[in-house]
Each structure stands twice: as C-alpha cells, then as structure tokens.
Design a protein around this motif. Structure first.
Motif: not given
Ligand SMILES: [Zn+2]
Ligand SMILES: [Zn+2]
Length: 472
Positions: A27-34, A48-53, A61-69
C-alpha cells in the motif's frame, strides 16, 4: 504454539532461516489506502488482498506491485469485498494465473458483483474526467478471476503443499461486513494471523468477529479507529436507538430523511433497522426509497442467507417494507416531491451519486433531516458537510449550488470497525511476538504503536514503511 526462542539454542541456523517470514506492505501511499500485503512464509509466496485507494484515481489508486513483479504467488487470499481490499484483485490474479484465490463462501459471489460495478464506475470516470487508465481491468478479467476463487468455510483448515513444504490456511469470521474473514497461516507450528477489517459487536444482519484465540506468533492488525477513544456509555445498540429516535423526529415533523449508506452491508442493515423499528411502533409507516448497487446486493444477501445462514437477511422483509425506487430527476433546492426515508448510496455522499443529489434537494428545508451512519472521509462531500454544518451553508460543487443548511444534520456511529480498546485487548491475549500495524492513518497507527509498546514490552511492534521488506 510459537517457534522456540533463539536462546534455547536447540534450533539450527538453517531451521531458523526456514522459519523466518518476509513481509512487504504494498500500500504505497500508506493510510487505509490500497490494501495489499505480500508475505513469504517458508517457501510460500502469498498475497493478502489487492485493493484500490478510494482517494486516488487511475494507476495511482493501485498498490505498488513492483517489489513482487518477478515473484510468482502460490496463494492469494481475499479478506472481504470492500474495494480497498478487492479493487485491484483482477490485476493481481491475472499476473498469477496459477494461484488459487482463497476466500469465504459469501465472497465467491459478492466479489465478482462488486468488481463488475467497479468497472462501470471506472468507465464513467474515464468519460467524465478523461482518466485514460480506466478501466484498470475488463469484464473478462473478472470472469477469469471467478474461476480461481476458492471457497473456504470459516474455521476449517486447508493444507497447501509446495514440494515438501506445507502450510495450513484457516479463515475466521471477522464481523465487519458479509463474507469478511481474518486469515490464519500455520507453518511449522508458527501461527501468523491477518486480522482483516474487524468488528466484534453484532450487526443486525451479521454476527460479530470470532478471531483465533490463544497464542499467536505474528499478528497483522488493522488500526482504523486508533485515533478515536471509546466514548463511555456508547455502544452500537445505543447509536441504533439514537438513530431510530432521530428518524422518528424527522418523520413526525413531516420531513424526509436521507440516510447515505454503503451499498455492501450497510444498506441491508438499515433496511432491517427500519423494518424492526416500524414493527415495534417506534417510527411511523412511511415510504422507503432506495437505489443503486445496494438493491442488487440485497438479492445476493438473500441467496447467501438461504444457502449458508451466514447473513440474517431475507427478501421477504424487503417486500414487507415495500422499498421503492426514487425519482432522481430532482432540482437542487426544490424539496422532494415524495416524502419518506431515502436509504441510498454513497455513504460519504460522493458527487454524482443519489445521496449527493437528494441532499441538494433536501438540505434547505427545515423539516427534513440527514443521518450519516458510517465513516465519512474528511475530503468527501459527506465529511465536509459534517465539518461545515455550523457555517449555515454548503456548496454542492458539481451542481454549482450553494445550499442553506436548514435540515438537521446528524451523525450516528454505526462503524464496521472494532474500537481501539477492543483490538488492543485482543492483541494482548494473543501474546504475539510481532505485531504489524496496517489499515490506519498515521495518527491511528501511532496510538497503537505507543499503547502496544507499553502494554506488551516483549513484543516487536512494527509500523511498516510501504514497499520495504521486513524479516520477522
Ligand atoms: Zn472493509
Ligand atoms: Zn478496509
């Protein structure tokens, strides 16, 4: 059971490395977010989960999936169907077509329905705001995701294997909303629990959470209400009573009552509250109007009730309540032609939704009333109206209309989240070695961090930086 502590010296270095778990909050932007968390437990790669902010648009609005690409997921788990947990799941699943998406029985039908609605909203936003990223996925992606959804009953463990490695996955009901689950992983005796979004108190349509009991090694804990102390003497029941009294007051003064609600869960609970209050003679018989996705979700809830009894909701009640569709061709400032109770989305009175339009018609007339019943982000029209109600006027931006506030505007705390005291009590009984904070604004996380550090001095309390890999 927890792993032997390092001081016993009985565990070899190799075993310890095998037992370590890695965690990245995506959840790249922190908070409740994505919401989206990657964990590596033993040889298993798990998302675990894949939400939208909800506060962002487009790819932001997406999580940043780059570390698990470059990592192939073995399992994906969906805790529940709010879009901050579900909204980018078709994208994550398309990247990992071999991974089963484990979720509760209600979610197997609710998730595709919520996602199809999300596509339609994204398409509209593309047209209205020129967001060319939208839609982030297509109907065929939702069809593909549906094939991978793997239903699992609450409380029943399923073992997954990879080579010689084994992991057990158990879902536990977490209250909050229909289908919501906490997820427990057991690997080589180590218990790792994601709380998901939690509500311990019963709702009118749904029993409260039954989270795993006993000692847990690592707990990933939601912190939504961390910035808000429990108000002594209040309870959900107390708030429901207060709401019924206010609805009665509004109807008795011949006004219309607007209750902005979220489509999934809250709308159905409000139907039940109004239905019961009417049967008990606490409010007069008055037409009930409702619109949007929530009405269709009622059909889903009815079917889930018939099949599983996990939700207490029946379509018979809707028929008895005689819920009608409102005429949404109203003019800002001109009072509603049909008086009644309007239970419509969106819960935060977001622009272009029925609740926004109806509020613009109803607000300038003193006999009417607005009752907010859920979380309202400060940046949304609902949050702004609550903050500015004393100023006497409210500007409906997209309608270009400045409304005098003459109707009553009140707030009732029917939150879907446990309060911070309940969550810290729960955390303490787990005696967790690690607690990872998630799903909360910085202020909320800070309270949990300080409180848990004080009450659980031997526990490692982690407020993870997004996109940083931690070894636990
Ligand atoms: Zn939620
Ligand atoms: Zn959430």
């Amino acid at each position: 059971m927890t792993i032997p502590s390092e001081s016993t010296g009985r565990q070899s270095e190799r075993e310890r490395t095998q037992n370590k778990m890695k965690l990245i909050d995506l959840n790249s932007l922190g908070g409740i977010g994505a919401n989206s968390t990657y964990v590596q437990i033993g040889s298993f790669n798990i998302l675990v989960d894949a939400g939208l902010n909800p506060k962002e648009l487009g790819y932001a609005a997406m999580p940043d999936f780059s570390p698990i690409e470059d990592i192939e997921m073995d399992l994906i788990v969906l805790t529940h169907c709010h879009l901050d947990h579900l909204g980018s799941l078709p994208v994550a699943s398309a990247h990992n077509p071999d991974a089963p998406v484990i979720t509760s029985i209600p979610n197997v039908s609710l998730a595709p329905r919520m996602l199809r609605n999300s596509i339609n909203v994204m398409k509209r936003q593309r047209e209205e705001h020129g967001i060319t990223d939208y839609p982030l996925f297509l109907h065929r992606d939702v069809v593909e995701l549906s094939k991978r959804l793997t239903a699992q009953r609450y409380g029943r463990g399923e073992i997954y294997t990879k080579g010689t490695d084994k992991i057990e996955v158990i879902l536990h009901s977490s209250g909050h909303v229909a289908g919501a689950a906490a997820v427990e992983f057991i690997h080589q005796g180590r218990r790792i629990v994601f709380s998901g979004d939690v509500l311990f108190e019963n709702q009118r349509t749904l029993p409260g959470a039954k989270l795993p009991q006993g000692e847990i090694d690592t707990l990933i804990l939601e912190t939504t209400r961390g910035a808000k102390a429990r108000v002594p003497g209040t309870s959900r029941k107390h708030e429901v009573d207060r709401l019924i009294e206010q609805v009665n007051t509004i109807l008795q003064r011949d006004g219309s009552c607007l209750i902005p609600v979220f489509a999934l869960g809250r709308m159905q609970e409000l139907f039940k509250i109004i239905y019961e209050a009417r049967n008990n003679g606490r409010i007069p018989r008055s037409p009930v109007y409702a619109a949007g996705l929530g009405m269709d979700i009622c059909n889903y809830f009815h079917k889930i009730h018939e099949r599983t009894k996990l939700i207490d909701f029946s379509f018979k009640m809707m028929e008895k309540l005689n819920v009608r569709s409102p005429d949404l061709n109203m003019k800002p400032g001109r009072d509603l032609a049909r008086k009644g109770i309007y239970i419509v989305s969106s819960g935060m009175m977001v622009q272009h939704t029925p609740s926004y339009k109806i509020a613009a018609a109803l607000l300038p007339h003193a006999n009417n009333g607005l009752c907010f019943v859920g979380y309202c982000d400060a940046d949304t029209p609902g949050g702004k109206l609550l903050a500015e109600k004393e100023t006497g006027s409210f500007f409906f931006e997209t309608l270009d209309y400045l409304a005098p506030i003459r109707a009553s505007v009140d707030r009732f705390d029917l939150s879907g989240h446990a309060d911070r005291e309940e969550l810290t009590d729960y955390a303490q009984q787990t005696n967790a070695r690690n607690i990872v904070l998630t799903h909360g604004d910085p202020e909320a996380r800070n309270w949990f961090e300080a409180t848990l550090n004080e009450s659980m001095p031997d526990t490692n309390v982690l407020d993870p930086e997004p996109l940083v890999e931690y070894t636990l």
